[in-house]
Write a protein that holds these residues in place. Sequence first.
Motif, mmCIF file in Angstrom:
data_model
loop_
_atom_site.group_PDB
_atom_site.id
_atom_site.type_symbol
_atom_site.label_atom_id
_atom_site.label_comp_id
_atom_site.label_asym_id
_atom_site.label_seq_id
_atom_site.Cartn_x
_atom_site.Cartn_y
_atom_site.Cartn_z
ATOM 1 N N SER A 139 -1.634 0.287 5.622
ATOM 2 C CA SER A 139 -1.276 -0.754 4.906
ATOM 3 C C SER A 139 -1.598 -2.102 5.192
ATOM 4 N N ASN B 127 -1.370 -6.654 4.557
ATOM 5 C CA ASN B 127 -1.105 -7.989 3.851
ATOM 6 C C ASN B 127 -1.724 -9.193 4.472
ATOM 7 N N PRO C 54 3.632 -4.588 6.663
ATOM 8 C CA PRO C 54 2.146 -3.842 6.693
ATOM 9 C C PRO C 54 1.865 -3.496 8.341
ATOM 10 N N GLU D 63 -0.784 -2.682 -0.338
ATOM 11 C CA GLU D 63 -0.255 -3.958 0.240
ATOM 12 C C GLU D 63 1.281 -3.503 0.376
ATOM 13 N N SER D 64 1.709 -4.055 1.474
ATOM 14 C CA SER D 64 3.080 -3.922 1.651
ATOM 15 C C SER D 64 3.785 -4.982 2.553
ATOM 16 N N GLU D 65 5.062 -5.329 2.154
ATOM 17 C CA GLU D 65 5.825 -6.448 2.912
ATOM 18 C C GLU D 65 6.086 -5.976 4.416
#
Length: 208
Positions: free
Chosen positions: A36, A38, A75, A71-73
Amino acid sequence: MKTIYYLLTILLITSCTTAQISSDYQAYTDFQQYNSFNFKSDFSPQEMNEFDQARFKRAISHSLADKGYFESEAPKMMIDMNVSTETKQRVVTYNNPSYYAYGPNFVYGNCGPYGGISSYYFAGPNFYRYPYAYRGGFAGYGLTPQQEVVEYEEWTLVVDFYDADNATLIWQGKMVIEDLDLDTSPKRKEQLINRYMEKLLKQYPPES
């Protein structure tokens, strides 16, 4: 005609964009854990406006998504990018049209001494046919090599991937582009940036 030929030759040569790609990474890194990502909060490459910065973000996201990353909050890795430009010079060689005539009593024109187009003359591999009129001579049309120093912009794009937990740089991709044309339509810019990021991120993850 000479001026038009020269300008077309310069346009064809300088419009050919080339890109040099390289990458480096932290040895012994388990890249499979970085599934993941960001972007860093201060992601704002210099030399670019907000629209182009957003285009590069989208291009990176799309390229990574195609590889199975998301994409992750929260990551596993953070992404940053730096851009710099430098004005450089190249020597361009082009062929300059030239005319020549031989023989006495040469007459340049559309009609021969007896009316109508008199003839054509072809000399050598670099000469072209050209109508001429003559009496005791002939004319030709050739190409003379010339050189010109042309300035161009060299863009350097550097994309950095960091471990999100300890901010360690784990991978870096670098692309050097000659004559990157961002002074074009928004649609064209989107296509160009997507293509360049796709080429660069082919090197991520590095082969084990």
